[in-house]
Design a protein around this motif. Structure first.
Motif, PDB file in Angstrom:
ATOM      1  N   GLY A  60       0.834  -1.185   0.000  1.00  0.00           N
ATOM      2  CA  GLY A  60       0.000   0.000   0.000  1.00  0.00           C
ATOM      3  C   GLY A  60       0.871   1.238   0.000  1.00  0.00           C
ATOM      4  N   ARG A  61       0.251   2.384   0.208  1.00  0.00           N
ATOM      5  CA  ARG A  61       1.016   3.636   0.273  1.00  0.00           C
ATOM      6  C   ARG A  61       2.010   3.584   1.420  1.00  0.00           C
ATOM      7  NH1 ARG A  61      -0.412   8.762  -1.378  1.00  0.00           N
ATOM      8  NH2 ARG A  61      -0.375   9.501   0.770  1.00  0.00           N
ATOM      9  N   GLU A  62       3.066   4.364   1.273  1.00  0.00           N
ATOM     10  CA  GLU A  62       4.116   4.431   2.299  1.00  0.00           C
ATOM     11  C   GLU A  62       4.708   3.042   2.557  1.00  0.00           C
ATOM     12  OE1 GLU A  62       4.796   7.523   3.802  1.00  0.00           O
ATOM     13  OE2 GLU A  62       3.258   8.377   2.488  1.00  0.00           O
ATOM     14  N   ASN A  63       4.641   2.200   1.523  1.00  0.00           N
ATOM     15  CA  ASN A  63       5.208   0.850   1.614  1.00  0.00           C
ATOM     16  C   ASN A  63       4.571  -0.040   2.691  1.00  0.00           C
ATOM     17  OD1 ASN A  63       6.844  -0.359  -0.122  1.00  0.00           O
ATOM     18  ND2 ASN A  63       8.767   0.271   0.851  1.00  0.00           N
ATOM     19  N   ILE A 219      -2.370  16.140   9.115  1.00  0.00           N
ATOM     20  CA  ILE A 219      -1.776  15.551   7.906  1.00  0.00           C
ATOM     21  C   ILE A 219      -0.284  15.407   8.112  1.00  0.00           C
ATOM     22  CG2 ILE A 219      -1.349  15.863   5.432  1.00  0.00           C
ATOM     23  CD1 ILE A 219      -3.770  17.719   5.465  1.00  0.00           C
ATOM     24  N   LYS A 220       0.227  14.230   7.793  1.00  0.00           N
ATOM     25  CA  LYS A 220       1.674  14.022   7.866  1.00  0.00           C
ATOM     26  C   LYS A 220       2.232  14.061   6.467  1.00  0.00           C
ATOM     27  CE  LYS A 220       4.309  11.476  10.335  1.00  0.00           C
ATOM     28  NZ  LYS A 220       4.984  10.273  10.816  1.00  0.00           N
ATOM     29  N   ALA A 221       3.221  14.917   6.254  1.00  0.00           N
ATOM     30  CA  ALA A 221       3.897  14.967   4.955  1.00  0.00           C
ATOM     31  C   ALA A 221       5.392  14.884   5.256  1.00  0.00           C
ATOM     32  CB  ALA A 221       3.561  16.262   4.236  1.00  0.00           C
ATOM     33  N   GLY A 222       5.923  13.669   5.211  1.00  0.00           N
ATOM     34  CA  GLY A 222       7.315  13.465   5.629  1.00  0.00           C
ATOM     35  C   GLY A 222       7.441  13.824   7.097  1.00  0.00           C
ATOM     36  N   GLU A 223       8.353  14.755   7.386  1.00  0.00           N
ATOM     37  CA  GLU A 223       8.574  15.156   8.784  1.00  0.00           C
ATOM     38  C   GLU A 223       7.603  16.266   9.211  1.00  0.00           C
ATOM     39  OE1 GLU A 223      11.126  13.668  10.876  1.00  0.00           O
ATOM     40  OE2 GLU A 223      10.742  12.329   9.177  1.00  0.00           O
ATOM     41  N   SER A 249      -2.779  24.890   0.753  1.00  0.00           N
ATOM     42  CA  SER A 249      -3.017  23.748  -0.141  1.00  0.00           C
ATOM     43  C   SER A 249      -1.908  22.740   0.108  1.00  0.00           C
ATOM     44  CB  SER A 249      -2.952  24.191  -1.603  1.00  0.00           C
ATOM     45  OG  SER A 249      -4.153  24.799  -1.976  1.00  0.00           O
ATOM     46  N   ILE A 250      -2.285  21.529   0.423  1.00  0.00           N
ATOM     47  CA  ILE A 250      -1.284  20.489   0.696  1.00  0.00           C
ATOM     48  C   ILE A 250      -1.234  19.550  -0.505  1.00  0.00           C
ATOM     49  CG2 ILE A 250      -0.532  18.759   2.392  1.00  0.00           C
ATOM     50  CD1 ILE A 250      -1.268  21.067   4.070  1.00  0.00           C
ATOM     51  N   ARG A 251      -0.074  19.467  -1.130  1.00  0.00           N
ATOM     52  CA  ARG A 251       0.033  18.682  -2.364  1.00  0.00           C
ATOM     53  C   ARG A 251       0.325  17.207  -2.120  1.00  0.00           C
ATOM     54  NH1 ARG A 251      -0.419  20.900  -6.794  1.00  0.00           N
ATOM     55  NH2 ARG A 251       0.635  19.255  -7.966  1.00  0.00           N
ATOM     56  N   ALA A 252       1.036  16.929  -1.019  1.00  0.00           N
ATOM     57  CA  ALA A 252       1.368  15.525  -0.741  1.00  0.00           C
ATOM     58  C   ALA A 252       1.270  15.291   0.752  1.00  0.00           C
ATOM     59  CB  ALA A 252       2.779  15.224  -1.221  1.00  0.00           C
ATOM     60  N   GLY A 253       0.911  14.087   1.120  1.00  0.00           N
ATOM     61  CA  GLY A 253       0.827  13.769   2.533  1.00  0.00           C
ATOM     62  C   GLY A 253      -0.283  12.776   2.787  1.00  0.00           C
ATOM     63  N   GLU A 254      -0.593  12.604   4.027  1.00  0.00           N
ATOM     64  CA  GLU A 254      -1.512  11.565   4.422  1.00  0.00           C
ATOM     65  C   GLU A 254      -2.314  12.013   5.626  1.00  0.00           C
ATOM     66  OE1 GLU A 254      -1.345   6.930   4.622  1.00  0.00           O
ATOM     67  OE2 GLU A 254      -0.333   8.247   3.241  1.00  0.00           O
ATOM     68  N   ILE A 255      -3.630  11.884   5.578  1.00  0.00           N
ATOM     69  CA  ILE A 255      -4.444  12.254   6.738  1.00  0.00           C
ATOM     70  C   ILE A 255      -4.266  11.165   7.810  1.00  0.00           C
ATOM     71  CG2 ILE A 255      -6.789  12.642   7.587  1.00  0.00           C
ATOM     72  CD1 ILE A 255      -7.494  13.706   4.779  1.00  0.00           C
ATOM     73  N   VAL A 256      -3.940  11.590   9.007  1.00  0.00           N
ATOM     74  CA  VAL A 256      -3.724  10.634  10.092  1.00  0.00           C
ATOM     75  C   VAL A 256      -5.081  10.270  10.699  1.00  0.00           C
ATOM     76  CG1 VAL A 256      -2.534  10.206  12.280  1.00  0.00           C
ATOM     77  CG2 VAL A 256      -1.495  11.715  10.560  1.00  0.00           C
ATOM     78  N   GLY A 257      -5.404   8.987  10.680  1.00  0.00           N
ATOM     79  CA  GLY A 257      -6.672   8.515  11.263  1.00  0.00           C
ATOM     80  C   GLY A 257      -7.878   9.094  10.537  1.00  0.00           C
ATOM     81  N   GLN A 258      -8.982   9.172  11.240  1.00  0.00           N
ATOM     82  CA  GLN A 258     -10.220   9.695  10.676  1.00  0.00           C
ATOM     83  C   GLN A 258     -10.397  11.154  11.050  1.00  0.00           C
ATOM     84  OE1 GLN A 258     -12.793   8.612   8.736  1.00  0.00           O
ATOM     85  NE2 GLN A 258     -11.306   7.029   8.283  1.00  0.00           N
ATOM     86  N   PRO A 259     -10.986  11.972  10.154  1.00  0.00           N
ATOM     87  CA  PRO A 259     -11.285  13.342  10.546  1.00  0.00           C
ATOM     88  C   PRO A 259     -12.150  13.344  11.824  1.00  0.00           C
ATOM     89  CG  PRO A 259     -11.702  13.024   8.207  1.00  0.00           C
ATOM     90  CD  PRO A 259     -11.409  11.678   8.782  1.00  0.00           C
ATOM     91  N   ALA A 260     -11.836  14.281  12.753  1.00  0.00           N
ATOM     92  CA  ALA A 260     -12.574  14.294  14.032  1.00  0.00           C
ATOM     93  C   ALA A 260     -13.948  14.923  13.868  1.00  0.00           C
ATOM     94  CB  ALA A 260     -11.792  15.080  15.045  1.00  0.00           C
TER      95      ALA A 260
END
Ligand code: BTN
Length: 260
Positions: A60-63, A219-223, A249-260
């Motif tokens: 999957g994403r992020e290996n 959102i986590k985008a790298g560090e 505007s966030i171009r890359a990254g990942e939402i952590v968990g579910q939106p609250a």
């Protein structure tokens, strides 16, 4: 002898989808995303599909490992990058999730959502995900769209709370051929037009099915970690959030968990 549904499906796709140059089916493989490399032609042209009943090392994403036992839809579609601008293709990842949402709506009247950038959610649980990567073969560039849709497959215990399957949603086992064909055709149509249209014509429709609007997310985008409220998607497919620092505007990254 029982002939597998996906074996039959692969044969049907080869006739129905005239744009598909090669379609391979495996009862079991490590990962269709890896396996496809051996079928990419020297010409760098056409469209190649690898479909599997089961993957032993799905990614999957992020290996992250992607659970892919018997019963799901696991495939990779390789499309030629010829003449394409990779920068523009970043938004194709969001689009790929949207096109699955759209097929689910058309076929089952299912109300699924896109969780940016490429998850397909149903009532807060993950139903599908896409993995868009690029690869080179014979000096030709390919765009790979890996698709995982939970259909009749069992979910490992640790995913039961956060993921779902079509079988669970619809209360009984589902055929897979129609959904595979619909998603593939949608990918091809969008891909063929994308140079001309870009993300623009899809913008409003994707935003309409975006999950978490108005909700607080991380959102986590790298560090880097961003906090904010989901506003929408911009015309390039980036996620727009509102934080105390303003709108970003966030171009890359990942939402952590579910939106609250
Ligand atoms: C994600 O949500 O993290 C993306 C999951 C993508 C999984 C698919 S299954 C077919 C293809 N082969 C793989 O190993 N991964 C992708």
């Amino acid at each position: 002898m029982v002939v597998s549904e996906l074996f039959q499906a692969t044969k049907r796709l080869q006739t129905d989808l005239t744009w598909l140059t090669e379609a391979k089916f495996f009862e079991k493989t490590d990962s269709t995303q890896k396996r496809i490399a051996q079928f990419l032609p020297k010409t760098g042209e056409g469209a190649v599909l690898v479909l599997a009943e089961e993957q032993t090392k799905g990614v999957g994403r992020e290996n992250r490992p992607w659970s892919s036992p018997v019963g799901g839809i696991w495939f990779t579609l390789a499309l030629p990058m010829t003449g394409k601008d990779l920068g523009r293709m970043v938004s194709f990842s969001v689009l790929s999730a949207y096109l699955i949402v759209n097929s689910l709506k058309e076929i089952y009247n299912l109300k699924a959502e896109v969780k940016w950038p490429n998850d397909v959610m149903h009532e807060g649980k993950k139903l599908a995900g896409t993995l868009c990567t690029t690869t080179k073969k014979f000096k030709k560039d390919w765009f790979l769209i890996g698709v995982g849709i939970n259909v009749n497959n069992a979910l490992p215990g640790d995913l039961a709370a956060t993921a779902t399957t079509l079988k669970e949603i619809r209360g009984q086992a589902q055929g897979r051929t129609r959904l595979i064909e619909s998603v593939l055709d949608a990918f091809w149509n969008a891909w063929s037009e994308y140079d001309r249209t870009g993300f623009g014509p899809f913008h409003a429709s994707v935003e309409a099915v975006l999950s978490g609007k108005g909700k607080a997310i991380e959102i986590k985008a790298g560090e880097t970690v961003y906090f904010g409220e989901v506003v929408g998607i911009d015309p390039e497919g980036a996620l727009v959030i509102k934080s105390p620092n303003g709108t970003q505007s966030i171009r890359a990254g990942e939402i952590v968990g579910q939106p609250a």
